[in-house]
Design a protein around this motif. Sequence first.
Motif, PDB file in Angstrom:
ATOM      1  N   ARG A  48      31.712   7.698  52.883  1.00  0.00           N
ATOM      2  CA  ARG A  48      30.810   8.013  51.778  1.00  0.00           C
ATOM      3  C   ARG A  48      31.144   7.168  50.557  1.00  0.00           C
ATOM      4  NH1 ARG A  48      28.998  13.977  49.804  1.00  0.00           N
ATOM      5  NH2 ARG A  48      27.355  13.283  48.411  1.00  0.00           N
ATOM      6  N   LEU A  49      32.416   6.938  50.324  1.00  0.00           N
ATOM      7  CA  LEU A  49      32.828   6.113  49.199  1.00  0.00           C
ATOM      8  C   LEU A  49      32.332   4.674  49.361  1.00  0.00           C
ATOM      9  CD1 LEU A  49      34.531   5.982  46.575  1.00  0.00           C
ATOM     10  CD2 LEU A  49      36.426   5.257  48.012  1.00  0.00           C
ATOM     11  N   ILE A  50      32.482   4.120  50.557  1.00  0.00           N
ATOM     12  CA  ILE A  50      32.031   2.750  50.809  1.00  0.00           C
ATOM     13  C   ILE A  50      30.514   2.648  50.683  1.00  0.00           C
ATOM     14  CG2 ILE A  50      31.806   0.980  52.603  1.00  0.00           C
ATOM     15  CD1 ILE A  50      34.618   1.779  53.527  1.00  0.00           C
ATOM     16  N   PHE A  51      29.782   3.601  51.267  1.00  0.00           N
ATOM     17  CA  PHE A  51      28.327   3.569  51.169  1.00  0.00           C
ATOM     18  C   PHE A  51      27.870   3.712  49.727  1.00  0.00           C
ATOM     19  CE2 PHE A  51      24.179   5.756  51.247  1.00  0.00           C
ATOM     20  CZ  PHE A  51      23.440   4.750  51.830  1.00  0.00           C
ATOM     21  N   SER A  52      28.496   4.616  48.980  1.00  0.00           N
ATOM     22  CA  SER A  52      28.109   4.817  47.580  1.00  0.00           C
ATOM     23  C   SER A  52      28.390   3.578  46.735  1.00  0.00           C
ATOM     24  CB  SER A  52      28.855   6.016  46.995  1.00  0.00           C
ATOM     25  OG  SER A  52      28.567   7.175  47.715  1.00  0.00           O
ATOM     26  N   LEU A  53      29.541   2.952  46.950  1.00  0.00           N
ATOM     27  CA  LEU A  53      29.882   1.766  46.177  1.00  0.00           C
ATOM     28  C   LEU A  53      28.970   0.587  46.503  1.00  0.00           C
ATOM     29  CD1 LEU A  53      33.781   1.861  46.113  1.00  0.00           C
ATOM     30  CD2 LEU A  53      32.193   2.319  44.243  1.00  0.00           C
ATOM     31  N   THR A  54      28.646   0.398  47.772  1.00  0.00           N
ATOM     32  CA  THR A  54      27.751  -0.707  48.119  1.00  0.00           C
ATOM     33  C   THR A  54      26.338  -0.452  47.602  1.00  0.00           C
ATOM     34  OG1 THR A  54      27.372   0.244  50.309  1.00  0.00           O
ATOM     35  CG2 THR A  54      29.072  -1.463  50.125  1.00  0.00           C
ATOM     36  N   LEU A  56      25.576   1.355  44.897  1.00  0.00           N
ATOM     37  CA  LEU A  56      25.640   1.146  43.456  1.00  0.00           C
ATOM     38  C   LEU A  56      25.754  -0.339  43.118  1.00  0.00           C
ATOM     39  CD1 LEU A  56      25.631   2.753  40.833  1.00  0.00           C
ATOM     40  CD2 LEU A  56      28.113   2.767  40.921  1.00  0.00           C
ATOM     41  N   SER A  57      26.457  -1.095  43.943  1.00  0.00           N
ATOM     42  CA  SER A  57      26.564  -2.543  43.722  1.00  0.00           C
ATOM     43  C   SER A  57      25.217  -3.238  43.887  1.00  0.00           C
ATOM     44  CB  SER A  57      27.572  -3.163  44.690  1.00  0.00           C
ATOM     45  OG  SER A  57      28.840  -2.632  44.482  1.00  0.00           O
ATOM     46  N   ILE A  59      22.289  -1.856  43.390  1.00  0.00           N
ATOM     47  CA  ILE A  59      21.486  -1.479  42.225  1.00  0.00           C
ATOM     48  C   ILE A  59      21.930  -2.282  41.001  1.00  0.00           C
ATOM     49  CG2 ILE A  59      20.981   0.417  40.628  1.00  0.00           C
ATOM     50  CD1 ILE A  59      21.175   2.288  43.086  1.00  0.00           C
ATOM     51  N   TYR A  60      23.252  -2.431  40.834  1.00  0.00           N
ATOM     52  CA  TYR A  60      23.778  -3.215  39.717  1.00  0.00           C
ATOM     53  C   TYR A  60      23.302  -4.665  39.808  1.00  0.00           C
ATOM     54  CZ  TYR A  60      27.008  -5.705  36.687  1.00  0.00           C
ATOM     55  OH  TYR A  60      27.530  -6.519  35.730  1.00  0.00           O
ATOM     56  N   PHE A  61      23.285  -5.212  40.995  1.00  0.00           N
ATOM     57  CA  PHE A  61      22.855  -6.597  41.145  1.00  0.00           C
ATOM     58  C   PHE A  61      21.384  -6.771  40.769  1.00  0.00           C
ATOM     59  CE2 PHE A  61      21.181 -10.220  43.436  1.00  0.00           C
ATOM     60  CZ  PHE A  61      22.030 -11.199  42.955  1.00  0.00           C
ATOM     61  N   ILE A  62      20.549  -5.823  41.158  1.00  0.00           N
ATOM     62  CA  ILE A  62      19.127  -5.907  40.800  1.00  0.00           C
ATOM     63  C   ILE A  62      18.956  -5.806  39.283  1.00  0.00           C
ATOM     64  CG2 ILE A  62      16.908  -4.718  40.990  1.00  0.00           C
ATOM     65  CD1 ILE A  62      17.779  -3.990  43.869  1.00  0.00           C
ATOM     66  N   ILE A  63      19.711  -4.921  38.645  1.00  0.00           N
ATOM     67  CA  ILE A  63      19.633  -4.793  37.188  1.00  0.00           C
ATOM     68  C   ILE A  63      20.198  -6.039  36.521  1.00  0.00           C
ATOM     69  CG2 ILE A  63      20.507  -3.466  35.225  1.00  0.00           C
ATOM     70  CD1 ILE A  63      20.225  -0.969  36.955  1.00  0.00           C
ATOM     71  N   ALA A  89      24.576   2.268  34.212  1.00  0.00           N
ATOM     72  CA  ALA A  89      25.061   3.605  33.844  1.00  0.00           C
ATOM     73  C   ALA A  89      23.904   4.473  33.354  1.00  0.00           C
ATOM     74  CB  ALA A  89      26.138   3.487  32.771  1.00  0.00           C
ATOM     75  N   GLY A  90      22.989   3.885  32.606  1.00  0.00           N
ATOM     76  CA  GLY A  90      21.818   4.631  32.149  1.00  0.00           C
ATOM     77  C   GLY A  90      20.938   5.093  33.294  1.00  0.00           C
ATOM     78  N   VAL A  91      20.724   4.226  34.267  1.00  0.00           N
ATOM     79  CA  VAL A  91      19.921   4.602  35.441  1.00  0.00           C
ATOM     80  C   VAL A  91      20.614   5.716  36.212  1.00  0.00           C
ATOM     81  CG1 VAL A  91      19.133   3.772  37.697  1.00  0.00           C
ATOM     82  CG2 VAL A  91      18.743   2.401  35.667  1.00  0.00           C
TER      83      VAL A  91
END
Length: 103
Positions: A48-54, A56-57, A59-63, A89-91
Amino acid sequence: MSDKQWNIMTLVSVLYIFVGGSIIKLMYDNLNTRHFVDPILVEWGVYRLIFSLTLLSAIYFIILRTTRDTEENKRVTRKTFIKAAFATAGVFLFTLATQAIRS
């Protein structure tokens, strides 16, 4: 990086979010395959940690790409990374707030 490389990386991020999320949702809804995605969605662990981090990464890349496109020279600087981090962080906080209101 060139615009073509940014386009490819953005496309890969969007596909990861939609395809990965859809596959996990479909597998969780099917009782025969639910045990495959239980470690990702139900239990707190490495999967779950790996899936969540990837996720979020991606999403961060798109932003970051969106923030880069608003810059004057379309260059990524330290300020661009900081702006994208605050936007991500806002999203994330907006999503948490809407989920709290919804339930």
